[in-house]
Write an enzyme that holds these catalytic residues in place. Structure first.
Site, PDB file in Angstrom:
ATOM      1  N   LYS A 237      11.656   9.064  42.281  1.00 50.13           N
ATOM      2  CA  LYS A 237      10.196   9.073  42.377  1.00 50.13           C
ATOM      3  C   LYS A 237       9.618   7.736  41.895  1.00 50.13           C
ATOM      4  O   LYS A 237      10.035   7.198  40.867  1.00 50.13           O
ATOM      5  CB  LYS A 237       9.646  10.224  41.530  1.00 50.13           C
ATOM      6  CG  LYS A 237       8.174  10.543  41.724  1.00 50.13           C
ATOM      7  CD  LYS A 237       7.827  11.838  40.995  1.00 50.13           C
ATOM      8  CE  LYS A 237       6.396  12.279  41.224  1.00 50.13           C
ATOM      9  NZ  LYS A 237       6.131  13.605  40.605  1.00 50.13           N
TER      10      LYS A 237
ATOM     11  N   GLU B 140      10.566  19.978  44.016  1.00 51.09           N
ATOM     12  CA  GLU B 140      10.793  18.966  42.986  1.00 51.09           C
ATOM     13  C   GLU B 140      11.412  19.595  41.733  1.00 51.09           C
ATOM     14  O   GLU B 140      10.974  20.654  41.272  1.00 51.09           O
ATOM     15  CB  GLU B 140       9.436  18.340  42.646  1.00 51.09           C
ATOM     16  CG  GLU B 140       9.454  17.230  41.630  1.00 51.09           C
ATOM     17  CD  GLU B 140       8.060  16.643  41.401  1.00 51.09           C
ATOM     18  OE1 GLU B 140       7.969  15.589  40.754  1.00 51.09           O
ATOM     19  OE2 GLU B 140       7.065  17.240  41.876  1.00 51.09           O
TER      20      GLU B 140
ATOM     21  N   CYS C 233       6.023  14.264  45.648  1.00 57.29           N
ATOM     22  CA  CYS C 233       4.762  14.757  45.076  1.00 57.29           C
ATOM     23  C   CYS C 233       3.734  13.648  44.893  1.00 57.29           C
ATOM     24  O   CYS C 233       3.088  13.226  45.839  1.00 57.29           O
ATOM     25  CB  CYS C 233       5.035  15.491  43.759  1.00 57.29           C
ATOM     26  SG  CYS C 233       3.702  16.640  43.304  1.00 57.29           S
TER      27      CYS C 233
END
Length: 625
Positions: free
Chosen positions: A112, A45, A164
């Protein structure tokens, strides 16, 4: 369609805004993947910029710069698909994205959807969340790109992302549920998931459970090393399919790049695992020193310092700091070798390296310790022979440079000035704290001189238990550039030292392991100990955890702990803890940067914010009277 895809993850040791280092690591990973004929390579990331850029993510120029670097990376991606993380500023907002590049062509950006906003994370300050199932187009540099909740294809295999935090959400929210409905066979997760002891077990179960529950292969890749100062990343790479582990790497590596690959069959996938094997019992003592030694190595080289200086008192905290530096050297030499170790630190002369090469590995470690760790025992009239023996014995056994001197003249000088000014003598009956603090403070200037002379980092030795109650002297024993143990409680540190003597062979710890922790600031006849000044450390740690990890009120803490010790004593300890906690927030605001090593810490700049001025829980503690 071929029967399998070769999947790879590369854990990278990145640094915020270090474009040269970050892109070189990305290029190395891509080159290694090409050499192994990888089909899909996932990088961590935000690996182009670094995850820890913090408020710089709010600066419009940073995403623009990152996009320019992405176009450089694109040209390296011949013959494979690469997933690379960067911030993208579009529609007046900044998104945390994974860009998919296939054979030098940008296919799209997945943004995200869930932003981490607890513990050490403040992502919503910098990024906007992307809505589920939405795909839009934007223009950049004359080209049109897709961004959003995209499903991609590689040789007829459908794949999509969880970035994540997306994966840590309940099944009612997480992207993997939608991916299953869309026929996705592979989920890729580029992460920046900070280290905490035993956390790898949670992550391992998360990945294996997801691969089984969503009937897919799952590729997980984490950042590596001490990226920006406080957070440590373990570089974990996991590949699983239908609940079966396909690949897991060694964590907390000293490598710049750890690239791992495995073939996964999508025509004849592994059958669903009936029972998923766990990691077994995790040894947190091993985990702690692995993380601590890597963090010190990265902090040393990224701060461009030339070693460490330590006021070695002979007590538990400073002894552990000394051992951690030696373990840093030993582990790095063992994994990456002397040449890379010295090259990455960048200050060794060719003749020094040549001399070191003539030594066996154990002798190399000891010689490097003499070069990289300078210790000083600063005695006062209240210091004991026991702590001097502990400090000297440990330093000699490690090979550290060791000095010792007395501070009584400096203490007397300051004390005399005050006594003349106020017209009376200072006594232990009336001026206890003042007389203790001046001893701690006069130790700071001379130890700072050593650090300045050698271009070294001064280590502050505070631990979490002391931070909670302010059992430390500002501009004294808290002085330092880095406070590596401030996120770990005292009881664990004492256990660790016993473990290190037994399991790692540090026999020089035998002295400290036989001592009761003491500040040695009062006259010897007062038999000062930390726990006599405060309370038993296990009780202190229990109150602290209930108060700030479990977020309980003082009364709830009392109810939780009833029966652990006599009621009047428990009430006294709870009252003392909260009183000292509230009084000493200003100290926690000034502590040197600390590593996040446990599942929580008290650092107001990362995990726990608290007002400097407050009512001090006075009403909440009334029930204890």
């Amino acid at each position: 369609m071929q029967t399998s895809l070769k999947l790879a993850g590369a854990a990278l040791n990145q640094t915020p805004l270090d474009w040269e280092n970050n892109l070189q690591n990305i290029k190395t990973a891509i080159t290694q993947a090409q050499q192994q004929q990888v089909d899909i390579l996932c990088l961590p990331e935000l690996c182009i910029t670094g995850y820890g850029c913090e408020d710089l993510f709010l600066s419009p120029w940073l995403p623009e710069m990152a996009f320019g670097k992405l176009l450089e990376v694109k040209e390296w991606c011949s013959g494979l698909t690469v997933c690379v993380g960067l911030p993208v500023r579009v529609f007046g907002q900044v998104f945390n994205t994974a860009c998919v590049i296939r054979n030098r062509e940008i296919i799209g950006f997945t943004a995200k959807q869930f932003l981490a906003n607890d513990g050490v994370h403040y992502e919503p300050r910098w990024f906007s969340s992307w809505p589920a199932n939405e795909i839009l187009e934007f223009q950049m540099g004359g080209h049109t790109y897709q961004i959003g909740d995209i499903v991609y294809e590689e040789q007829d295999v459908k794949y999509a992302f969880e970035i994540c935090e997306d994966a840590w959400r309940p099944d009612t929210d997480r992207p993997a549920v939608r991916h299953l409905e869309k026929g996705v066979q592979l989920i890729i997760n580029p992460s920046a998931s900070h280290f905490a002891m035993s956390k790898t077990d949670l992550r391992y179960k998360l990945v294996l459970n997801a691969s089984k529950k969503f009937n897919c292969a799952y590729l997980y890749v984490n950042l590596l090393g001490n990226e920006a100062g406080r957070m440590i990343y373990d570089g974990e790479i996991l590949i699983a399919q239908n609940g079966n582990l396909v690949l897991r790497n060694n964590l907390l590596s000293f490598k710049r790049v750890d690239m791992e690959a495995a073939a996964v069959d999508f025509i004849n996938p592994l059958p669903p695992a009936e029972q998923m094997a766990g990691l077994g019992e995790i040894d947190e003592s091993k985990e702690l020193i692995a993380a601590l030694s890597l963090a010190l190595f990265d902090y040393l080289r990224k701060s461009r310092s030339r070693g460490f200086v330590l006021s070695l008192s002979g007590g538990a905290d400073s002894s552990m700091c000394a051992v951690a530096v030696v373990e840093m050297i030993r582990r790095a030499i063992c994994e990456i070798g002397l040449d890379e170790f010295t090259d990455r630190l960048g200050f060794f002369k060719p003749e020094e390296i040549a001399e070191l090469k003539n030594l066996a590995e154990d002798a190399q470690v000891k010689a490097l310790c003499g070069r990289l760790l300078i210790c000083a025992y600063q005695a006062s009239r209240n210091s004991s022979e026991d702590t001097f023996q502990s400090a000297e014995g440990l330093a000699k056994s490690l090979g550290a440079t060791f000095y010792n001197w007395f501070i009584d003249d400096e203490v007397a000088g300051y004390t005399n000035k005050i006594e003349k000014s106020i017209g009376r003598k200072l006594t232990w009956e009336t001026d206890d704290v003042t007389l203790q603090n001046i001893q701690a403070r006069v130790r700071a200037p001379v130890i700072w001189m050593l650090a300045n002379l050698t271009g070294s980092l001064l280590i502050s030795t505070s631990n979490r238990s002391e931070a909670a109650v302010g059992y430390a002297t500002m501009d004294g024993d808290t002085a330092g550039s880095i406070s590596p143990l401030a996120g770990v409680d005292k009881a664990f540190l004492r256990q660790w030292l016993v473990w290190a003597q037994r399991e790692l062979g540090y026999e020089g710890l035998q002295y400290v392991n036989n001592l009761q922790p003491t500040a040695e600031l009062r006259p010897a006849e007062q038999a000062q100990t930390d726990e006599k000044d405060l309370m038993p450390y296990p009780i202190l740690n229990q109150i602290e955890r209930h108060a700030f990890y479990d977020r309980l009120s003082p009364q709830q803490v009392y109810e939780k702990m009833r029966g652990t010790e006599p009621d009047d004593l428990l009430k006294m300890h709870i009252r003392r803890f909260y009183t000292l906690w509230s009084r000493n927030q200003w100290k926690r605001e000034r502590y040197a940067p600390a590593f996040h090593l446990d599942d929580y810490n008290l650092d107001p700049r990362s995990w726990l914010r608290f007002p400097i001025l407050s009512g001090g829980f006075q009403e909440e503690l009334d029930f204890l009277k």
